[in-house]
Structures are given as C-alpha cells and as structure tokens.
Design a protein around this motif. Structure first.
Motif, PDB file in Angstrom:
ATOM      1  N   PHE A 196      32.622  49.784   3.577  1.00  0.00           N
ATOM      2  CA  PHE A 196      32.691  48.390   3.623  1.00  0.00           C
ATOM      3  C   PHE A 196      32.876  47.470   5.104  1.00  0.00           C
ATOM      4  CE2 PHE A 196      35.989  47.081  -0.285  1.00  0.00           C
ATOM      5  CZ  PHE A 196      35.687  47.997  -0.601  1.00  0.00           C
ATOM      6  N   GLY A 197      32.313  48.030   5.879  1.00  0.00           N
ATOM      7  CA  GLY A 197      31.533  48.059   7.462  1.00  0.00           C
ATOM      8  C   GLY A 197      33.077  48.366   8.158  1.00  0.00           C
ATOM      9  N   ALA A 198      34.046  49.207   8.122  1.00  0.00           N
ATOM     10  CA  ALA A 198      34.573  49.218   9.273  1.00  0.00           C
ATOM     11  C   ALA A 198      33.658  50.128  10.532  1.00  0.00           C
ATOM     12  CB  ALA A 198      35.969  49.926   8.753  1.00  0.00           C
ATOM     13  N   SER A 199      34.428  49.895  11.265  1.00  0.00           N
ATOM     14  CA  SER A 199      34.050  50.152  12.652  1.00  0.00           C
ATOM     15  C   SER A 199      34.503  51.363  13.121  1.00  0.00           C
ATOM     16  CB  SER A 199      33.752  48.829  14.001  1.00  0.00           C
ATOM     17  OG  SER A 199      35.037  48.510  14.125  1.00  0.00           O
ATOM     18  N   GLN A 200      35.709  51.343  13.155  1.00  0.00           N
ATOM     19  CA  GLN A 200      36.223  52.743  13.339  1.00  0.00           C
ATOM     20  C   GLN A 200      37.285  52.572  12.067  1.00  0.00           C
ATOM     21  OE1 GLN A 200      38.060  51.099  17.372  1.00  0.00           O
ATOM     22  NE2 GLN A 200      37.951  53.687  17.920  1.00  0.00           N
ATOM     23  N   VAL A 201      37.008  54.147  11.766  1.00  0.00           N
ATOM     24  CA  VAL A 201      37.802  55.342  10.502  1.00  0.00           C
ATOM     25  C   VAL A 201      38.306  56.223  11.098  1.00  0.00           C
ATOM     26  CG1 VAL A 201      37.408  55.465   8.025  1.00  0.00           C
ATOM     27  CG2 VAL A 201      36.418  53.641   8.329  1.00  0.00           C
ATOM     28  N   ILE A 202      39.807  56.731  11.661  1.00  0.00           N
ATOM     29  CA  ILE A 202      40.199  56.987  11.838  1.00  0.00           C
ATOM     30  C   ILE A 202      41.527  58.391  10.490  1.00  0.00           C
ATOM     31  CG2 ILE A 202      41.944  58.581  13.672  1.00  0.00           C
ATOM     32  CD1 ILE A 202      41.071  55.373  15.201  1.00  0.00           C
ATOM     33  N   ALA A 203      40.943  59.201  10.199  1.00  0.00           N
ATOM     34  CA  ALA A 203      42.045  60.062   9.755  1.00  0.00           C
ATOM     35  C   ALA A 203      42.972  60.864  10.176  1.00  0.00           C
ATOM     36  CB  ALA A 203      40.833  61.128   8.860  1.00  0.00           C
ATOM     37  N   VAL A 204      44.506  61.038  10.002  1.00  0.00           N
ATOM     38  CA  VAL A 204      45.386  61.416   9.664  1.00  0.00           C
ATOM     39  C   VAL A 204      46.005  62.647   9.209  1.00  0.00           C
ATOM     40  CG1 VAL A 204      47.435  61.506  10.737  1.00  0.00           C
ATOM     41  CG2 VAL A 204      45.667  59.489  11.081  1.00  0.00           C
ATOM     42  N   ASP A 205      45.524  64.532   9.377  1.00  0.00           N
ATOM     43  CA  ASP A 205      46.648  64.984   8.834  1.00  0.00           C
ATOM     44  C   ASP A 205      47.775  65.813   9.696  1.00  0.00           C
ATOM     45  OD1 ASP A 205      45.691  65.231   5.714  1.00  0.00           O
ATOM     46  OD2 ASP A 205      46.082  67.322   6.212  1.00  0.00           O
ATOM     47  N   ILE A 206      48.123  66.829   8.628  1.00  0.00           N
ATOM     48  CA  ILE A 206      48.500  68.216   9.502  1.00  0.00           C
ATOM     49  C   ILE A 206      47.534  69.376   9.313  1.00  0.00           C
ATOM     50  CG2 ILE A 206      50.644  66.738   9.495  1.00  0.00           C
ATOM     51  CD1 ILE A 206      51.796  68.487   7.092  1.00  0.00           C
ATOM     52  N   GLN A 207      46.976  69.658   8.494  1.00  0.00           N
ATOM     53  CA  GLN A 207      45.858  70.464   8.441  1.00  0.00           C
ATOM     54  C   GLN A 207      44.684  70.291   9.436  1.00  0.00           C
ATOM     55  OE1 GLN A 207      45.608  71.898   4.341  1.00  0.00           O
ATOM     56  NE2 GLN A 207      47.330  70.523   4.028  1.00  0.00           N
ATOM     57  N   GLN A 208      44.432  71.109  10.011  1.00  0.00           N
ATOM     58  CA  GLN A 208      43.538  71.615  10.618  1.00  0.00           C
ATOM     59  C   GLN A 208      41.666  71.063  10.455  1.00  0.00           C
ATOM     60  OE1 GLN A 208      43.123  70.328  14.483  1.00  0.00           O
ATOM     61  NE2 GLN A 208      40.563  70.090  13.773  1.00  0.00           N
ATOM     62  N   SER A 209      41.619  72.221   9.289  1.00  0.00           N
ATOM     63  CA  SER A 209      40.986  72.257   8.483  1.00  0.00           C
ATOM     64  C   SER A 209      40.385  70.684   7.398  1.00  0.00           C
ATOM     65  CB  SER A 209      40.695  73.212   6.887  1.00  0.00           C
ATOM     66  OG  SER A 209      42.124  73.396   5.777  1.00  0.00           O
ATOM     67  N   ARG A 210      41.739  70.325   7.326  1.00  0.00           N
ATOM     68  CA  ARG A 210      40.722  68.273   6.293  1.00  0.00           C
ATOM     69  C   ARG A 210      40.838  67.843   7.677  1.00  0.00           C
ATOM     70  NH1 ARG A 210      46.383  67.308   2.456  1.00  0.00           N
ATOM     71  NH2 ARG A 210      45.589  68.534   0.770  1.00  0.00           N
ATOM     72  N   LEU A 211      40.784  67.849   8.983  1.00  0.00           N
ATOM     73  CA  LEU A 211      40.100  66.933   9.835  1.00  0.00           C
ATOM     74  C   LEU A 211      38.980  67.233   9.911  1.00  0.00           C
ATOM     75  CD1 LEU A 211      43.711  66.590  11.922  1.00  0.00           C
ATOM     76  CD2 LEU A 211      43.218  64.896  10.307  1.00  0.00           C
ATOM     77  N   ASP A 212      38.548  68.598   9.873  1.00  0.00           N
ATOM     78  CA  ASP A 212      37.303  69.134  10.381  1.00  0.00           C
ATOM     79  C   ASP A 212      36.676  68.189   9.408  1.00  0.00           C
ATOM     80  OD1 ASP A 212      38.062  70.766  12.861  1.00  0.00           O
ATOM     81  OD2 ASP A 212      38.037  72.529  11.451  1.00  0.00           O
ATOM     82  N   PHE A 213      36.661  68.874   8.025  1.00  0.00           N
ATOM     83  CA  PHE A 213      36.226  67.850   6.989  1.00  0.00           C
ATOM     84  C   PHE A 213      35.854  66.738   7.189  1.00  0.00           C
ATOM     85  CE2 PHE A 213      35.262  66.295   3.019  1.00  0.00           C
ATOM     86  CZ  PHE A 213      34.495  67.405   2.137  1.00  0.00           C
ATOM     87  N   ALA A 214      36.594  66.365   7.004  1.00  0.00           N
ATOM     88  CA  ALA A 214      36.492  64.932   7.293  1.00  0.00           C
ATOM     89  C   ALA A 214      36.112  64.290   8.524  1.00  0.00           C
ATOM     90  CB  ALA A 214      38.460  64.079   7.719  1.00  0.00           C
ATOM     91  N   LYS A 215      36.097  64.797   9.529  1.00  0.00           N
ATOM     92  CA  LYS A 215      35.381  64.696  10.654  1.00  0.00           C
ATOM     93  C   LYS A 215      33.710  64.613  10.289  1.00  0.00           C
ATOM     94  CE  LYS A 215      34.313  62.477  14.897  1.00  0.00           C
ATOM     95  NZ  LYS A 215      34.410  63.643  16.104  1.00  0.00           N
ATOM     96  N   GLU A 216      32.889  65.155   9.534  1.00  0.00           N
ATOM     97  CA  GLU A 216      32.005  65.727   9.333  1.00  0.00           C
ATOM     98  C   GLU A 216      31.807  65.026   7.392  1.00  0.00           C
ATOM     99  OE1 GLU A 216      30.136  67.557  10.397  1.00  0.00           O
ATOM    100  OE2 GLU A 216      31.095  68.100  11.551  1.00  0.00           O
ATOM    101  N   TYR A 217      32.076  64.398   7.054  1.00  0.00           N
ATOM    102  CA  TYR A 217      32.227  62.962   5.839  1.00  0.00           C
ATOM    103  C   TYR A 217      32.525  61.982   6.124  1.00  0.00           C
ATOM    104  CZ  TYR A 217      33.431  61.913   0.947  1.00  0.00           C
ATOM    105  OH  TYR A 217      32.857  60.970  -0.028  1.00  0.00           O
ATOM    106  N   ALA A 218      33.174  61.411   6.241  1.00  0.00           N
ATOM    107  CA  ALA A 218      33.042  59.837   6.383  1.00  0.00           C
ATOM    108  C   ALA A 218      34.378  59.320   7.828  1.00  0.00           C
ATOM    109  CB  ALA A 218      33.330  59.115   4.935  1.00  0.00           C
ATOM    110  N   THR A 219      34.151  60.171   9.408  1.00  0.00           N
ATOM    111  CA  THR A 219      35.063  59.014  10.042  1.00  0.00           C
ATOM    112  C   THR A 219      34.254  58.560  11.139  1.00  0.00           C
ATOM    113  OG1 THR A 219      36.112  61.194  10.767  1.00  0.00           O
ATOM    114  CG2 THR A 219      37.099  60.523   8.740  1.00  0.00           C
ATOM    115  N   THR A 220      35.184  58.482  12.006  1.00  0.00           N
ATOM    116  CA  THR A 220      34.802  58.273  13.452  1.00  0.00           C
ATOM    117  C   THR A 220      35.317  59.305  14.400  1.00  0.00           C
ATOM    118  OG1 THR A 220      36.096  56.107  14.070  1.00  0.00           O
ATOM    119  CG2 THR A 220      34.012  56.192  13.324  1.00  0.00           C
ATOM    120  N   SER A 221      37.131  59.781  13.847  1.00  0.00           N
ATOM    121  CA  SER A 221      37.724  60.626  14.356  1.00  0.00           C
ATOM    122  C   SER A 221      38.774  61.090  13.510  1.00  0.00           C
ATOM    123  CB  SER A 221      37.929  59.575  16.086  1.00  0.00           C
ATOM    124  OG  SER A 221      38.732  58.895  15.377  1.00  0.00           O
ATOM    125  N   THR A 222      39.437  61.994  13.983  1.00  0.00           N
ATOM    126  CA  THR A 222      40.635  62.521  13.671  1.00  0.00           C
ATOM    127  C   THR A 222      41.914  62.188  14.114  1.00  0.00           C
ATOM    128  OG1 THR A 222      40.375  64.836  14.105  1.00  0.00           O
ATOM    129  CG2 THR A 222      39.369  63.775  12.035  1.00  0.00           C
TER     130      THR A 222
END
Length: 357
Positions: A196-222
């Motif tokens: 949709f065009g968001a310039s920053q997308v930040i994923a928040v989670d308490i599991q590092q493995s999920r954050l690692d995947f999120a960073k590779e998948y579709a976020t600018t940071s975690t």
C-alpha cells in the motif's frame, strides 16, 4: 477408519477437546442453482482451528456436535449449479469460507463480514473445509490465475484478513506502520502495508526467529520488547526507528495486552490503531492516552467486500509473496499430527493436502 482415497467424502472431524477422527460423509449435493461443488486440494491450519481442537470453544462458539475443521482452502471446481456463469468444471479457485445471509442490515450496507446470520466454515454449528468436497456459492469462489498455485490459493484466506486490517487502518503511501505480532497474519499485514506504499513497516514480536523472518520478508526493521513498561518500550521503539512524535498506524495482530498498550503509546497524535488479534475477552486499556492523542480506534473482523479479490491481485502481480510463508505440507491422514506441530509453534503456515480426484 483410516484415510484412503477410496472414501467418497473423507472429512477430518473434531468431536471434542483433542478428540478427532476421519469420517466418510456423503458427497454434498447442489441445493442452490448458484452453488458449486469444490474438490478441496489444500487447507491451511489457522489458530482458530487449533483453539477449537485445544479448548472446544472460542468465546460463545462451543463445539456441541461433531464438526469438520478447516477454513483456509483452495480447490478445483467439480460441479456447477445451473445458474452459475463465471465458473466451470476444472477451474482452480480460492474459497471464501463465510456465507453471509445478504438480507440483514450489515449485509445490505456493504459490511457482510458483520452479518448477524453468518454461516462460517468450522465455526459451530457449521462444518469446515477439511473434506474431499465442499459446497460454496459461485460468488464466494475466486478464480486463480495461472501464476498462482493452489497452495498459494489456500493462503488467500489469511491474506484477505490482512488486507481487511490494513484497509481498516487506511494505510497510505509514505506512512509509518508498526505491526505487533509476527505470526502469519501479522507478517501478511506487513506485506500488505508495504504494498500500500508505507515507507516504514516495523514488526514487533517476542520471538527472535519470527523477527528474523519478518526482516527478510516484508519489513524495514524489527523490534523486540524488553520486560519494562509499555510506555518505555514505545519510547525505545520510536527512538530506534526515528519515528519522531510517533507512528502513523499501529496494528495489533497478537491479541496480547502489552502489545495493545505499546501500540497506543507508540502512535503520534491523531494516529490510527487497529485491533486485528484476538486475545482475552477483557483487558486493561490506556484510555487516557487514546483520548488525549485523539486516536482513531478500529476493530477488524475477517474480511469484506473486495478483500479476497484484492488479495488475489496482490499475489498475481507479485506485490505480496505468500509462498515464503508455507513451511510444510502434510498428507490428509496426518492432519492430527499437523495440528500438534502448529500448536507447538513449528513453522509459519502448514498446509494439509486434500484428497485429489
């Protein structure tokens, strides 16, 4: 009985808490000229399916009679009603599993996901899609283009949930979006917000493995929260991501109370908060912050008009990749084991292979 391809309409049935079985049921009939029969090829396991298996209920929805599980499915048209025009036998389709009455006020106002008489798959008393055959109205089936596989088609359901959440948030180009919870829906919210065009997308989670995947998948940071107050986590989140006075949009896809609190505190004045995750029925809520910031607060429930169509379009255009979320497929007769593995937190999205003709 054991799962065999010789069964007419083998179905995966929940009888009670941790009590499941395979049962051969009659092949469904077309009772409406606008309906189609689908040979289900793939079904994803959703958290709600696991919750029914684990607890026998979700809120006021209680499993009182044996119920077929599953609602994230795709398949091939087996038979069409006499009035069906947009589909033919052999078409590959994503299956929208909630049939609205089309007559109540929410339906007539365009919000059929809020239908007071909704018949939703694998929500008591309605059977789900973990069967060889399933019946749906023609207009709740979405033809898959050649570039989308049937496996990907099964993920149109959780993607449509994410589409609805991001639409509820009115995400627009250039905005900053924080998504709490990096499970399947949270990850897809990140992907849709990016599309949709968001310039920053930040994923928040308490599991590092999920954050690692999120960073590779579709976020600018975690961001991983610390064991401090929600306000302190929100301040660190803003500082680490240079959000200034706060994010434009916060989406909770976790249902966790600390995430709700942090989401409210991380927003700028006039920001938008959308609750997509379902947690405990009642929680404490930072109402003063919500009021003083004049936030827009919204809920999000399933999906509505245009969401499935947009989901298919996002995948077919390459703007959202759902294939990366599929971490495994299992045979139909291994369905119970798959539920156990999902409950144990293994993988991101597990698919159960249907009984193909």
């Amino acid at each position: 009985m054991t799962a065999t391809t010789s069964a007419k309409n083998l179905s995966f049935i929940l009888e009670g808490i941790h009590q499941v079985k395979f049962e051969d049921r009659p092949i469904p009939e077309l009772k409406n000229e606008h309906d189609v029969i689908i040979n289900v090829h793939y079904t994803g396991i959703c958290g709600s399916d696991v919750h029914y298996w684990e607890h026998g209920s979700i809120g006021s929805f209680v499993v009182k009679d044996p119920m077929v599980l599953g609602h994230e499915s795709a398949g091939i048209i087996k038979k069409v009603g006499s009035a069906v025009q947009s589909l033919k036998v052999g078409d590959r389709v994503a299956m929208e599993p909630g049939i609205a009455c089309r007559r109540c006020e929410p339906c007539k106002s365009g919000k059929y996901n809020l239908c007071v008489n909704m018949a939703f798959a694998a929500t008591p008393p309605y059977d789900g899609t973990l069967a060889k055959y399933y019946v749906l109205p023609e207009d709740f089936c979405y033809k898959l283009p050649e570039q989308i596989s049937l496996q990907e088609g099964a993920l149109m359901e959780p993607l449509s949930v994410a589409v609805h959440i991001v639409k509820q948030a009115s995400v627009s180009p250039g905005q900053t979006v924080v998504v709490f919870g990096a499970g399947p829906v949270g990850l897809l919210c990140c992907a849709v917000a990016t599309a949709f065009g968001a310039s920053q997308v930040i994923a928040v989670d308490i599991q590092q493995s999920r954050l690692d995947f999120a960073k590779e998948y579709a976020t600018t940071s975690t961001f991983m929260p610390s064991k401090v107050s929600a306000l302190e986590n929100a301040e660190r989140l803003k500082k680490e991501n240079d959000l200034g006075f706060g994010a434009d949009v916060a989406i909770d896809a976790s249902g966790a109370e600390p995430s709700v609190h942090t989401g409210i505190h991380v927003l700028r004045n006039g920001g938008t908060y959308v609750q997509g995750g379902m947690g405990r029925s009642e929680i404490q809520f930072p109402i003063m912050a919500a009021c003083s910031k004049e936030l827009t607060l919204k809920g999000s429930f399933r999906y509505g008009s245009g969401d499935y169509k947009l989901a298919v379009g996002l995948v077919s255009s390459g703007k959202v990749d759902v294939k990366k979320l599929i971490t495994g497929t299992v045979k139909f007769e291994e369905a119970e084991q798959a539920f156990k593995e999902v409950k144990a937190g293994k993988g991101i999205k597990t698919l159960i292979t249907g009984i193909h003709e």
